[in-house]
Design a protein around this motif. Structure first.
Motif, PDB file in Angstrom:
ATOM      1  N   PHE A  37      -0.434  12.139 -10.615  1.00  0.00           N
ATOM      2  CA  PHE A  37       0.318  12.641  -9.387  1.00  0.00           C
ATOM      3  C   PHE A  37       1.420  13.745  -9.788  1.00  0.00           C
ATOM      4  N   THR A  38       1.775  14.683  -8.765  1.00  0.00           N
ATOM      5  CA  THR A  38       2.460  15.755  -9.053  1.00  0.00           C
ATOM      6  C   THR A  38       4.102  15.494  -8.827  1.00  0.00           C
ATOM      7  N   ASP A  39       4.312  14.406  -7.997  1.00  0.00           N
ATOM      8  CA  ASP A  39       5.786  13.955  -7.665  1.00  0.00           C
ATOM      9  C   ASP A  39       5.737  12.588  -7.129  1.00  0.00           C
ATOM     10  N   ALA A  40       6.893  12.069  -7.162  1.00  0.00           N
ATOM     11  CA  ALA A  40       7.106  10.753  -6.723  1.00  0.00           C
ATOM     12  C   ALA A  40       6.540  10.407  -5.268  1.00  0.00           C
ATOM     13  N   ASP A  41       6.952  11.279  -4.443  1.00  0.00           N
ATOM     14  CA  ASP A  41       6.439  11.165  -3.103  1.00  0.00           C
ATOM     15  C   ASP A  41       4.795  11.194  -2.884  1.00  0.00           C
ATOM     16  N   SER A  42       4.148  11.852  -3.358  1.00  0.00           N
ATOM     17  CA  SER A  42       2.572  11.643  -3.606  1.00  0.00           C
ATOM     18  C   SER A  42       1.959  10.438  -4.083  1.00  0.00           C
ATOM     19  N   ALA A  43       2.931   9.822  -5.288  1.00  0.00           N
ATOM     20  CA  ALA A  43       2.703   8.572  -6.102  1.00  0.00           C
ATOM     21  C   ALA A  43       2.811   7.325  -4.809  1.00  0.00           C
ATOM     22  N   ILE A  44       4.033   7.472  -4.073  1.00  0.00           N
ATOM     23  CA  ILE A  44       4.453   6.480  -3.073  1.00  0.00           C
ATOM     24  C   ILE A  44       3.497   6.452  -2.103  1.00  0.00           C
ATOM     25  N   ALA A  45       3.037   7.529  -1.711  1.00  0.00           N
ATOM     26  CA  ALA A  45       1.978   7.746  -0.522  1.00  0.00           C
ATOM     27  C   ALA A  45       0.714   7.135  -0.976  1.00  0.00           C
ATOM     28  N   ALA A  46       0.397   7.263  -2.092  1.00  0.00           N
ATOM     29  CA  ALA A  46      -0.883   6.787  -2.659  1.00  0.00           C
ATOM     30  C   ALA A  46      -0.747   5.267  -2.565  1.00  0.00           C
ATOM     31  N   PHE A  47       0.348   4.687  -3.275  1.00  0.00           N
ATOM     32  CA  PHE A  47       0.559   3.266  -3.102  1.00  0.00           C
ATOM     33  C   PHE A  47       0.242   2.741  -1.624  1.00  0.00           C
ATOM     34  N   PHE A  48       0.856   3.179  -0.783  1.00  0.00           N
ATOM     35  CA  PHE A  48       1.038   2.775   0.586  1.00  0.00           C
ATOM     36  C   PHE A  48      -0.356   2.724   1.330  1.00  0.00           C
ATOM     37  N   GLU A  49      -1.112   4.132   0.801  1.00  0.00           N
ATOM     38  CA  GLU A  49      -2.495   3.855   1.327  1.00  0.00           C
ATOM     39  C   GLU A  49      -3.528   2.994   0.907  1.00  0.00           C
ATOM     40  N   ASN A  50      -3.117   2.474  -0.471  1.00  0.00           N
ATOM     41  CA  ASN A  50      -3.841   1.256  -1.090  1.00  0.00           C
ATOM     42  C   ASN A  50      -3.220  -0.055  -0.958  1.00  0.00           C
ATOM     43  N   TYR A  51      -2.462  -0.295  -0.235  1.00  0.00           N
ATOM     44  CA  TYR A  51      -1.907  -1.668  -0.101  1.00  0.00           C
ATOM     45  C   TYR A  51      -1.756  -1.859   1.342  1.00  0.00           C
ATOM     46  N   SER A  52      -2.132  -3.049   1.821  1.00  0.00           N
ATOM     47  CA  SER A  52      -2.263  -3.487   3.227  1.00  0.00           C
ATOM     48  C   SER A  52      -0.916  -3.874   3.820  1.00  0.00           C
ATOM     49  N   ASP A  53       0.164  -4.325   3.001  1.00  0.00           N
ATOM     50  CA  ASP A  53       1.337  -4.613   3.074  1.00  0.00           C
ATOM     51  C   ASP A  53       2.380  -3.574   2.146  1.00  0.00           C
ATOM     52  N   ARG A  54       3.194  -3.028   3.016  1.00  0.00           N
ATOM     53  CA  ARG A  54       4.079  -2.171   2.501  1.00  0.00           C
ATOM     54  C   ARG A  54       5.470  -2.749   1.823  1.00  0.00           C
ATOM     55  N   SER A  55       5.605  -4.023   2.020  1.00  0.00           N
ATOM     56  CA  SER A  55       6.719  -4.734   1.582  1.00  0.00           C
ATOM     57  C   SER A  55       6.500  -5.165  -0.022  1.00  0.00           C
ATOM     58  N   PHE A  56       5.425  -4.811  -0.698  1.00  0.00           N
ATOM     59  CA  PHE A  56       5.172  -4.958  -1.987  1.00  0.00           C
ATOM     60  C   PHE A  56       6.006  -4.074  -2.838  1.00  0.00           C
TER      61      PHE A  56
END
Length: 182
Positions: free
Chosen positions: A134-153
């Motif tokens: 991933f090119t930056d933290a924002d894209s990694a965080i966006a990918a995390f949220f795309e792949n988890y049903s609960d953002r609170s993780f």
């Protein structure tokens, strides 16, 4: 082993190989510990093995596959994966399993992003998920949220230069991966 990358539509490029029938140390064939957070509801496709950004990776879920299970409270969950998900072989995370990872489109990215997750419904640290390619933290965080049903993780995100990552994985064996600690 070949280097793999992402194709134009997000699909994996060359270098993705099916796992051989031989048991791998700590892998599914030898009984990689099932996640304490989930059990699989559906049979898995064969594991795939590849080299990505210089790391030996086993892919458990490809983009478009469903990852599902039951949480600690008995609630079913499911998410359709948008990025390749698996683990870095011959590593050990804080949960005792090999370190989980998501793969992005750029195997030449300068940094990895460590997402510290927390136990559902608490503020307590659970485990780390590495985001490679991933090119930056924002894209990694966006990918995390795309792949988890609960953002609170999500608990926190740290950036680790790729030049330091291998050392971090060794020195943090069995513990939380911290960018500024050895």
């Amino acid at each position: 082993m070949q280097q793999a990358g992402m194709g134009e539509g997000g699909e994996m490029g060359g270098g993705l190989l099916p796992e051989s029938g031989a048991p791998e140390k700590g892998g599914e064939a030898e009984g990689k510990k099932k996640s304490k957070k989930a059990t699989d509801a559906a049979p898995r496709a064969p594991l795939q093995h590849m080299e990505f950004a210089g790391f030996d990776v086993t892919i458990e879920n490809m983009p478009g596959t469903e990852r599902s299970g039951v949480d600690q409270l008995g609630r079913k969950w499911a998410v359709t994966m948008t990025h390749p998900y698996g683990y870095i072989r011959n590593t050990e995370g804080a949960d005792g399993d090999e370190v989980d990872c998501f793969l992005g489109p750029d195997p030449q990215a300068d940094s990895a992003y460590v997402v510290h997750t927390k136990h559902p419904g608490t503020l307590q640290y659970d485990e780390d998920k590495l985001f490679l390619g991933f090119t930056d933290a924002d894209s990694a965080i966006a990918a995390f949220f795309e792949n988890y049903s609960d953002r609170s993780f999500l608990q926190a995100v740290e950036t680790v230069p790729m030049s330091d990552l291998r050392r971090k994985l060794i020195t943090c064996k069995g513990r939380k991966i911290e960018a500024h600690a050895d």
